[in-house]
Design an enzyme around this catalytic site. Sequence first.
Site, PDB file in Angstrom:
ATOM      1  CD  GLU A 132     -37.203  41.239 -90.486  1.00 50.30           C
ATOM      2  OE1 GLU A 132     -37.105  41.899 -91.519  1.00 50.30           O
ATOM      3  OE2 GLU A 132     -37.699  39.820 -90.858  1.00 50.30           O
ATOM      4  CE  LYS A 134     -33.167  33.398 -84.463  1.00 51.49           C
ATOM      5  NZ  LYS A 134     -34.114  32.633 -84.315  1.00 51.49           N
ATOM      6  CG  ASP A 136     -38.050  32.275 -78.971  1.00 48.19           C
ATOM      7  OD1 ASP A 136     -37.982  31.404 -79.611  1.00 48.19           O
ATOM      8  OD2 ASP A 136     -37.924  32.372 -77.777  1.00 48.19           O
ATOM      9  CE1 TYR A 245     -39.281  34.468 -91.316  1.00 49.84           C
ATOM     10  CE2 TYR A 245     -40.452  35.004 -89.123  1.00 49.84           C
ATOM     11  CZ  TYR A 245     -39.904  34.102 -90.002  1.00 49.84           C
ATOM     12  OH  TYR A 245     -39.598  32.559 -89.433  1.00 49.84           O
ATOM     13  CE  LYS A 340     -29.946  31.883 -81.008  1.00 49.85           C
ATOM     14  NZ  LYS A 340     -31.170  31.373 -81.169  1.00 49.85           N
ATOM     15  CB  CYS A 434     -47.143  13.496 -45.068  1.00 45.96           C
ATOM     16  SG  CYS A 434     -47.235  15.161 -44.879  1.00 45.96           S
ATOM     17  CB  CYS A 437     -48.419  14.567 -40.707  1.00 51.62           C
ATOM     18  SG  CYS A 437     -49.349  14.140 -42.055  1.00 51.62           S
ATOM     19  CB  CYS A 452     -50.484  14.810 -47.006  1.00 52.32           C
ATOM     20  SG  CYS A 452     -50.970  14.325 -45.214  1.00 52.32           S
ATOM     21  CB  CYS A 457     -51.206  17.154 -42.849  1.00 59.48           C
ATOM     22  SG  CYS A 457     -49.489  17.732 -43.104  1.00 59.48           S
TER      23      CYS A 457
END
Length: 694
Positions: A132, A134, A136, A245, A340, A434, A437, A452, A457
Amino acid sequence: MYNNEQVKHFQQLSHKWLSNKGDIHNEIDELRDLLRFHEHRYYVENDPLISDYEYDSLYKVLETYEKKHPEFITKDSPTQRVGSGLIKDFPKTQHLVPMLSLENSYNDEDLQDWDRKVKELSGLEEVEYSVEPKFDGASISLIYENDLLVRGVTRGDGETGDDITPNVRQIKSIPLSADFSKHNISQIEIRGEILMNKINFKKYNDSLMEEGLPPLANPRNAAAGSLRIKDTAIVRRRNLEGFLYHVSFISPLDKNNKISIESHTEMLKLLWDLGFRSPQKEIKKVKGIQEVIKMINEFEKERDNLPYEIDGMVIKVNQLDLQEKLGITSHHPRWAIAFKFKARQATSKLIGVEFQLGRTGAVTPVAKILPVHVGGVTVSSISIHNEDYIQEKNLKIGDQILIERSGDVIPQIVKSLTELRSGEETDIDFPKNCPICNHTLHKTEDEAVWRCINFNCRAQVVERIIHFVSKDAMDIKSLGEANIRKFYELGLLKDVPSIYEFDIEGLKNTEGFGVKSISNLKDAIEKSKTQPLHRLIYALGIRYVGETTAKTIAQKITDLFELKNKTEENLMEMEDVGVKVAKSIYEFFHNEDNIALLNRLKSFGLQMEGKVHEKCEGGLTGQTFLFTGTLSKMKRSEAEQKVEDHGGEILGGVSSKLNFLVAGEDAGSKLEKAKKIPSIKILTEEEFLNMLAI
Ligand code: IVH
């Protein structure tokens, strides 16, 4: 769980109760069973039989009655998930049986070695296994006593965990009661995993980003984090799901009568029959390890098509007496092993940080990393969001970092591997000015980002134009990102309104522009002037105003300039508009530069007027629809009008925001796409018309 007879029965009951024919005083249990049935169809089987609206109407009938007659409330009534708001703390509680983890395997040899050991210990030549997914997510332990859910506990240290029962009660796929007593069970401890599915995870991350907060790296963190929230109403809105499960403890009601379950697959079937979401469709019973390996390979290919994340498969010895014979080590059972899948994580090195400017002036640090392959793509830069995030993750230049790319989520840094530091790593210095600019950067108290605030700008102007023309905004297709940058450099585009006044014909002498592309561009720009108001509002790029909020606003005004006269309080009367959004809209419309910009757009003939939707007395309020294929009884436009007349909304495409797809004849790709999203209910034209009749 429910056989065909029962399904028919509940369908009849739905009609009865939806047409107000039920006698709630005498038949309250019938209504509760009916709601449980629909919850099961929706949350466990992913196959709802009624619309959300209809479910809500039934729910309200019960809720109203119980408010009037609290003496009739039962602990497992569908209304009793709600709980009473804030939780003080999560008391520690001991598991009936310690929660063990599983041994891991990574390849065929590992599995073959394990199979050899199982065969040796059992004396069998071939073993029956169940395989079945796994899941997560965050593991959970549930205890039912006398048919009622009494406790939901986190893993904790395996011996004791946190009692998070009020939060577990928010998860609709977990029954509040189940008929265990019919199976001679008085107490049972069930193990499983709490998940956030991919669609809800994306929605959640989008909402975080819309608020200027960093998104989460994966749905596992989202599920685990949600379970620890101390406000049950928020937990409920996260739409978590549970897969069960394993049964770790079971005690009989009548001690002289044995509980006759012989295998893991039978046990999961029993859980399913009792209303739990156990992996029924996903599990497979096979003989011998070769079959296991085959099944794992087949399943891994489908990994991306699953609605939830899995990080591998779990292989279990199927017969319970054999499980008992094999026993456990101090860490894990000998009768199960996890396989895995290829990691979606990888390590790399943070080699530098660049600071990028967004359309709202926000300065976003982007980590440059040594290119690394993860989750199917090569990653060389990752957003690290803001200064707080950098501190929280303790990031330094030169660090080894762990990154993750979960599904199609943008890659994130999980953590820096601080143990591996050499001492030569350097701090990430945030600029004070910034980077484009040189204007001084500002940060407000309630925000984590530096901005900024120079409206002119360069970088911001370009980003604002890019956003303005983008697909979900004004959708000016011929004016792509590259062209915008080019035209800006050439001095043709100066700001958003200049889109409507620049000398398109003058492009004739520019490389890559012929008569055809010039005419296409002209048409696209002209067409955009008629885009509906909500698109224009979204296109303006007002902070925190996403597509949904833009639509809400557009529905509430007749002219864009009305917003100039609204106070923050007025704005907050609109749905979805909270303090932050209201403040941002207010500021936008009280800024002279913005008003000048809007006046110019108006002078070019852009659609500034909306139509206020009369609040329709309709059963479809809050529901979204989309039509596809050919309808036989009316034109599509008429059908759409009917939806709106009943208070519903028409969406432009298939997404998780969609509630109903009405499929006419020859429906194509939209129908296929909708079938993959379990929350979308697909209707025939007939069913749609019936729905309007309710
Ligand atoms: S069985 C006593 N089955 O993975 C054995 N665990 O890495 C009980 N997990 O602790 C576990 N999907 O939190 C089992 N189908 C599944 C699972 C599963 C996910 C989790 C579980 C476990 C961890 C081990």
